[in-house]
Design a protein around this motif. Structure first.
Motif, PDB file in Angstrom:
ATOM      1  N   GLU A   1       0.814  -1.218   0.000  1.00  0.00           N
ATOM      2  CA  GLU A   1       0.000   0.000   0.000  1.00  0.00           C
ATOM      3  C   GLU A   1       0.846   1.265   0.000  1.00  0.00           C
ATOM      4  OE1 GLU A   1      -2.854   0.088   3.117  1.00  0.00           O
ATOM      5  OE2 GLU A   1      -4.073  -1.545   2.270  1.00  0.00           O
ATOM      6  N   ILE A   2       1.923   1.277   0.773  1.00  0.00           N
ATOM      7  CA  ILE A   2       2.757   2.481   0.833  1.00  0.00           C
ATOM      8  C   ILE A   2       3.351   2.781  -0.542  1.00  0.00           C
ATOM      9  CG2 ILE A   2       4.860   3.466   1.804  1.00  0.00           C
ATOM     10  CD1 ILE A   2       4.296   1.956   4.374  1.00  0.00           C
ATOM     11  N   GLU A   3       3.854   1.751  -1.208  1.00  0.00           N
ATOM     12  CA  GLU A   3       4.438   1.935  -2.540  1.00  0.00           C
ATOM     13  C   GLU A   3       3.395   2.379  -3.557  1.00  0.00           C
ATOM     14  OE1 GLU A   3       6.720  -0.684  -6.025  1.00  0.00           O
ATOM     15  OE2 GLU A   3       6.654  -1.421  -3.945  1.00  0.00           O
ATOM     16  N   LEU A   4       2.209   1.763  -3.517  1.00  0.00           N
ATOM     17  CA  LEU A   4       1.162   2.139  -4.471  1.00  0.00           C
ATOM     18  C   LEU A   4       0.653   3.557  -4.209  1.00  0.00           C
ATOM     19  CD1 LEU A   4      -0.937  -1.149  -4.760  1.00  0.00           C
ATOM     20  CD2 LEU A   4       0.460  -0.093  -6.537  1.00  0.00           C
ATOM     21  N   ALA A   5       0.486   3.909  -2.936  1.00  0.00           N
ATOM     22  CA  ALA A   5       0.024   5.261  -2.605  1.00  0.00           C
ATOM     23  C   ALA A   5       1.023   6.301  -3.094  1.00  0.00           C
ATOM     24  CB  ALA A   5      -0.192   5.387  -1.098  1.00  0.00           C
ATOM     25  N   ARG A   6       2.311   5.997  -2.946  1.00  0.00           N
ATOM     26  CA  ARG A   6       3.354   6.910  -3.439  1.00  0.00           C
ATOM     27  C   ARG A   6       3.320   6.978  -4.964  1.00  0.00           C
ATOM     28  NH1 ARG A   6       7.502   4.385  -1.541  1.00  0.00           N
ATOM     29  NH2 ARG A   6       7.404   5.358   0.507  1.00  0.00           N
ATOM     30  N   ARG A   7       3.109   5.833  -5.585  1.00  0.00           N
ATOM     31  CA  ARG A   7       3.104   5.775  -7.056  1.00  0.00           C
ATOM     32  C   ARG A   7       1.985   6.630  -7.644  1.00  0.00           C
ATOM     33  NH1 ARG A   7       3.689   0.307 -10.665  1.00  0.00           N
ATOM     34  NH2 ARG A   7       3.190   1.181 -12.700  1.00  0.00           N
ATOM     35  N   PHE A   8       0.799   6.603  -7.011  1.00  0.00           N
ATOM     36  CA  PHE A   8      -0.340   7.349  -7.535  1.00  0.00           C
ATOM     37  C   PHE A   8      -0.525   8.705  -6.853  1.00  0.00           C
ATOM     38  CE2 PHE A   8      -1.573   2.834  -8.323  1.00  0.00           C
ATOM     39  CZ  PHE A   8      -1.512   2.891  -9.714  1.00  0.00           C
ATOM     40  N   ALA A   9       0.377   9.018  -5.912  1.00  0.00           N
ATOM     41  CA  ALA A   9       0.352  10.308  -5.212  1.00  0.00           C
ATOM     42  C   ALA A   9      -0.979  10.541  -4.506  1.00  0.00           C
ATOM     43  CB  ALA A   9       0.648  11.446  -6.190  1.00  0.00           C
ATOM     44  N   VAL A  10      -1.426   9.520  -3.777  1.00  0.00           N
ATOM     45  CA  VAL A  10      -2.667   9.630  -3.018  1.00  0.00           C
ATOM     46  C   VAL A  10      -2.428   9.112  -1.605  1.00  0.00           C
ATOM     47  CG1 VAL A  10      -4.147   9.378  -5.043  1.00  0.00           C
ATOM     48  CG2 VAL A  10      -3.463   7.336  -3.757  1.00  0.00           C
ATOM     49  N   SER A  11      -3.379   9.388  -0.726  1.00  0.00           N
ATOM     50  CA  SER A  11      -3.293   8.864   0.630  1.00  0.00           C
ATOM     51  C   SER A  11      -3.653   7.378   0.640  1.00  0.00           C
ATOM     52  CB  SER A  11      -4.248   9.624   1.550  1.00  0.00           C
ATOM     53  OG  SER A  11      -5.589   9.378   1.168  1.00  0.00           O
ATOM     54  N   ARG A  12      -3.261   6.691   1.700  1.00  0.00           N
ATOM     55  CA  ARG A  12      -3.589   5.266   1.794  1.00  0.00           C
ATOM     56  C   ARG A  12      -5.087   5.021   1.890  1.00  0.00           C
ATOM     57  NH1 ARG A  12       0.511   2.502   5.970  1.00  0.00           N
ATOM     58  NH2 ARG A  12      -0.487   0.610   5.163  1.00  0.00           N
TER      59      ARG A  12
END
Length: 233
Positions: free
Chosen positions: A36-47
């Motif tokens: 989740e942390i990596e995906l949230a960073r990838r899409f520039a959104v909150s978890r």
């Protein structure tokens, strides 16, 4: 109709981006999704926003969660389609939909009270808190109300219940909005009654009491029918 919240619109966008990735390199069937942390960073959104998109993909059977391991891409059959229930087009249609919800969600909440892990019960309680805060702040609380009911379905441990509740989101939003509009502005007494109904559902789930949970859900949904059609039971 109530305008979608910014978080929900952003969640829809992330869902579409993730959906486009499924089947590409690194996102093949049976592959483990990044955390989740990596995906949230990838899409520039909150978890929390990311979790909305992941929950929708799980509800559609496109990914699945494995306890302690993460989310994995599912291998959907080419002919598989997501169920579309269509709009509610008449008063009898709305009544039938609300009756269907009573039967469906009564079973869902009973299973949730009986089988849900503590983390899932905490998520249901958190959704209830969000609904309560929204209503007490003067908001419509419709998105929070829907999220509460979907969270209960997600907690019961059967993805088909969650898929069905997610497929019914548009109809659920329409019916809640209709009950609110025909009932007039939500006065303090009615708001407190609705909140009390939700609290009773959460309390029964937390107590692990499926009979009380089913009764509390029935009282809540039948209360909505009564507020719209009068007491027909």
């Amino acid at each position: 109709m109530t305008e979608a919240s910014p978080d929900r619109r952003l969640g829809d966008k992330v869902y579409e981006q993730l959906l486009a990735l499924l089947g590409t390199e690194g996102f093949e069937p049976h592959a483990r999704l990044p955390g989740e942390i990596e995906l949230a960073r990838r899409f520039a959104v909150s978890r929390p926003v990311l979790r909305q998109a992941l929950a929708r993909l799980r509800a559609e059977g496109r990914i699945s969660a494995r306890k302690g391991s993460g989310n994995y891409v599912e291998a959907l059959q080419p002919q598989a389609e997501i169920v579309e229930f269509g709009p509610l087009t008449s008063i009898p249609d709305i009544k039938a939909f609300l009756d269907f919800r009573c039967a469906l969600e009564g079973e869902i909440v009973a299973r949730t009270a009986q089988d849900a892990p503590p983390s899932a019960v905490q998520e249901v309680a958190r959704r209830q808190d969000a609904l309560e805060q929204a209503l007490l702040a003067g908001g419509s609380g419709i998105d929070e109300d829907i999220a509460f009911h979907v969270a209960i379905a997600a907690a019961c441990g059967n993805r088909f219940f969650e898929m069905t509740m997610t497929a019914l989101v548009a109809q659920t939003r329409f019916s809640i909005d209709l009950v609110r509009k025909l009932g007039g502005p939500m006065q303090a007494q009615r708001r407190q009654a609705v909140l009390a109904e939700h609290r009773a559902i959460v309390a029964a789930i937390e107590a692990g009491d499926p009979v009380a949970a089913r009764a509390a859900m029935s009282a809540h949904l039948e209360g909505g029918i009564a507020r719209l059609f009068g007491n027909t039971r």
